[in-house]
Motif scaffolding. Structure first.
Motif, short mmCIF file in Angstrom:
data_model
loop_
_atom_site.label_atom_id
_atom_site.label_comp_id
_atom_site.label_asym_id
_atom_site.label_seq_id
_atom_site.Cartn_x
_atom_site.Cartn_y
_atom_site.Cartn_z
N LYS A 134 0.69 -1.22 0.18
CA LYS A 134 0.05 -0.04 0.22
C LYS A 134 0.92 1.34 -0.08
O LYS A 134 0.52 2.34 -0.45
CB LYS A 134 -0.87 0.13 1.23
N LEU A 135 2.09 1.03 0.51
CA LEU A 135 2.83 2.37 0.58
C LEU A 135 3.44 2.62 -0.62
O LEU A 135 3.55 4.22 -1.14
CB LEU A 135 3.91 2.07 1.55
N ASN A 136 3.89 1.87 -1.70
CA ASN A 136 4.50 2.07 -2.75
C ASN A 136 3.78 1.71 -4.03
O ASN A 136 3.94 2.23 -5.13
CB ASN A 136 6.04 1.53 -3.10
N ASN A 137 2.54 1.41 -3.76
CA ASN A 137 1.42 1.02 -4.97
C ASN A 137 0.17 1.47 -4.26
O ASN A 137 -0.72 0.50 -4.20
CB ASN A 137 1.60 -0.34 -5.44
N PRO A 138 -0.16 2.77 -3.86
CA PRO A 138 -1.36 2.67 -3.46
C PRO A 138 -2.60 2.80 -4.41
O PRO A 138 -2.48 2.59 -5.45
CB PRO A 138 -1.34 4.15 -2.63
N ARG A 139 -3.84 3.09 -3.88
CA ARG A 139 -5.11 3.22 -4.76
C ARG A 139 -4.90 4.34 -5.63
O ARG A 139 -4.12 5.58 -5.17
CB ARG A 139 -6.32 3.38 -3.91
N ALA A 140 -5.13 4.33 -6.82
CA ALA A 140 -4.91 5.53 -7.72
C ALA A 140 -5.97 6.85 -7.36
O ALA A 140 -5.52 7.85 -7.48
CB ALA A 140 -5.39 5.29 -9.25
N PHE A 141 -7.06 6.53 -6.74
CA PHE A 141 -7.96 7.45 -6.40
C PHE A 141 -8.61 7.36 -4.94
O PHE A 141 -9.37 6.60 -4.65
CB PHE A 141 -9.29 7.67 -7.23
N PRO A 142 -7.48 7.70 -3.69
CA PRO A 142 -7.77 6.98 -2.47
C PRO A 142 -9.27 7.69 -2.01
O PRO A 142 -9.30 9.01 -2.37
CB PRO A 142 -6.58 7.73 -1.84
N GLY A 143 -9.70 7.22 -1.15
CA GLY A 143 -10.75 7.75 -0.43
C GLY A 143 -11.13 6.77 0.82
O GLY A 143 -10.33 6.32 1.49
N ASN A 144 -12.37 6.96 1.12
CA ASN A 144 -12.95 5.69 2.10
C ASN A 144 -13.06 4.42 1.65
O ASN A 144 -13.38 3.58 2.72
CB ASN A 144 -14.06 6.27 2.66
N SER A 145 -12.72 3.88 0.58
CA SER A 145 -12.83 2.62 0.13
C SER A 145 -11.46 2.04 -0.29
O SER A 145 -10.66 2.44 -0.53
CB SER A 145 -13.85 2.65 -1.18
N ASN A 146 -11.56 0.70 0.20
CA ASN A 146 -10.30 -0.21 -0.27
C ASN A 146 -10.49 -0.50 -1.70
O ASN A 146 -9.51 -1.48 -2.28
CB ASN A 146 -10.21 -1.35 0.61
N TYR A 147 -11.62 -0.16 -2.50
CA TYR A 147 -11.61 -0.75 -3.88
C TYR A 147 -11.31 0.33 -4.96
O TYR A 147 -11.01 1.40 -4.76
CB TYR A 147 -13.12 -1.12 -4.09
N GLY A 148 -11.01 -0.38 -6.07
CA GLY A 148 -10.52 0.55 -6.89
C GLY A 148 -9.28 0.12 -7.78
O GLY A 148 -8.48 -0.85 -7.01
N MET A 149 -8.77 0.96 -8.68
CA MET A 149 -7.52 0.37 -9.14
C MET A 149 -6.17 0.84 -8.44
O MET A 149 -6.20 1.90 -7.81
CB MET A 149 -7.37 0.87 -10.80
N SER A 150 -5.01 0.43 -8.63
CA SER A 150 -3.91 0.66 -7.94
C SER A 150 -3.26 1.79 -8.81
O SER A 150 -3.58 2.09 -10.06
CB SER A 150 -2.89 -0.42 -7.79
N LEU A 151 -2.37 2.43 -8.28
CA LEU A 151 -1.55 3.35 -8.98
C LEU A 151 -0.84 2.64 -10.09
O LEU A 151 -0.66 3.43 -11.39
CB LEU A 151 -0.64 4.17 -8.05
N ARG A 152 -0.16 1.54 -10.02
CA ARG A 152 0.31 0.82 -11.12
C ARG A 152 -0.55 0.59 -12.16
O ARG A 152 -0.13 0.69 -13.37
CB ARG A 152 0.83 -0.60 -10.60
N ASP A 153 -1.78 0.28 -11.78
CA ASP A 153 -2.76 -0.24 -13.05
C ASP A 153 -2.95 1.24 -13.79
O ASP A 153 -3.33 1.17 -14.86
CB ASP A 153 -4.21 -0.56 -12.38
N TYR A 154 -3.23 2.36 -12.99
CA TYR A 154 -3.61 3.56 -13.52
C TYR A 154 -2.38 4.02 -14.52
O TYR A 154 -2.59 4.48 -15.65
CB TYR A 154 -3.86 4.58 -12.36
N PHE A 155 -1.00 3.93 -13.94
CA PHE A 155 0.02 4.50 -14.79
C PHE A 155 0.14 3.54 -16.02
O PHE A 155 0.17 4.13 -17.01
CB PHE A 155 1.29 4.19 -13.99
N ALA A 156 0.02 2.25 -16.02
CA ALA A 156 -0.13 1.25 -17.38
C ALA A 156 -1.32 1.79 -18.02
O ALA A 156 -0.90 1.67 -19.31
CB ALA A 156 -0.30 -0.29 -16.86
#
Length: 84
Positions: free
Chosen positions: A5-27
């Motif tokens: 979670k520290l080096n590949n957090p959620r791309a759009f952080p919020g109150n949910s643990n769901y959604g794409m990772s930053l790695r997925d967003y960058f790709a």
């Protein structure tokens, strides 16, 4: 590089643990840029597409590595700009 979670957090952080990772967003952003090239959107062979997908994730990995190195040098997190 191991992801967490520290080096590949959620791309759009919020109150949910769901959604794409930053790695997925960058790709995905690398893919979007590549799709502007007409050759990729017209009948590309599956093997070629697989190679491109692997490239997008290698690019994302490089972006995450550069991001982590920058954070280590600056003592801040890229997502919040806060000191550790």
């Amino acid at each position: 590089m191991a992801y967490n979670k520290l080096n590949n957090p959620r791309a759009f952080p919020g109150n949910s643990n769901y959604g794409m990772s930053l790695r997925d967003y960058f790709a995905g952003q690398a893919l979007a840029g590549d799709m502007a090239d007409e050759k990729l959107s017209n009948d590309a062979p599956p093997a070629f597409l697989q190679e491109r997908a692997q490239l997008y994730y290698r690019l994302a990995d490089a972006m995450l590595k550069a991001r982590a190195e920058e954070e280590a040098l600056s003592g801040t997190t890229a997502m919040m700009g806060m000191s550790y």
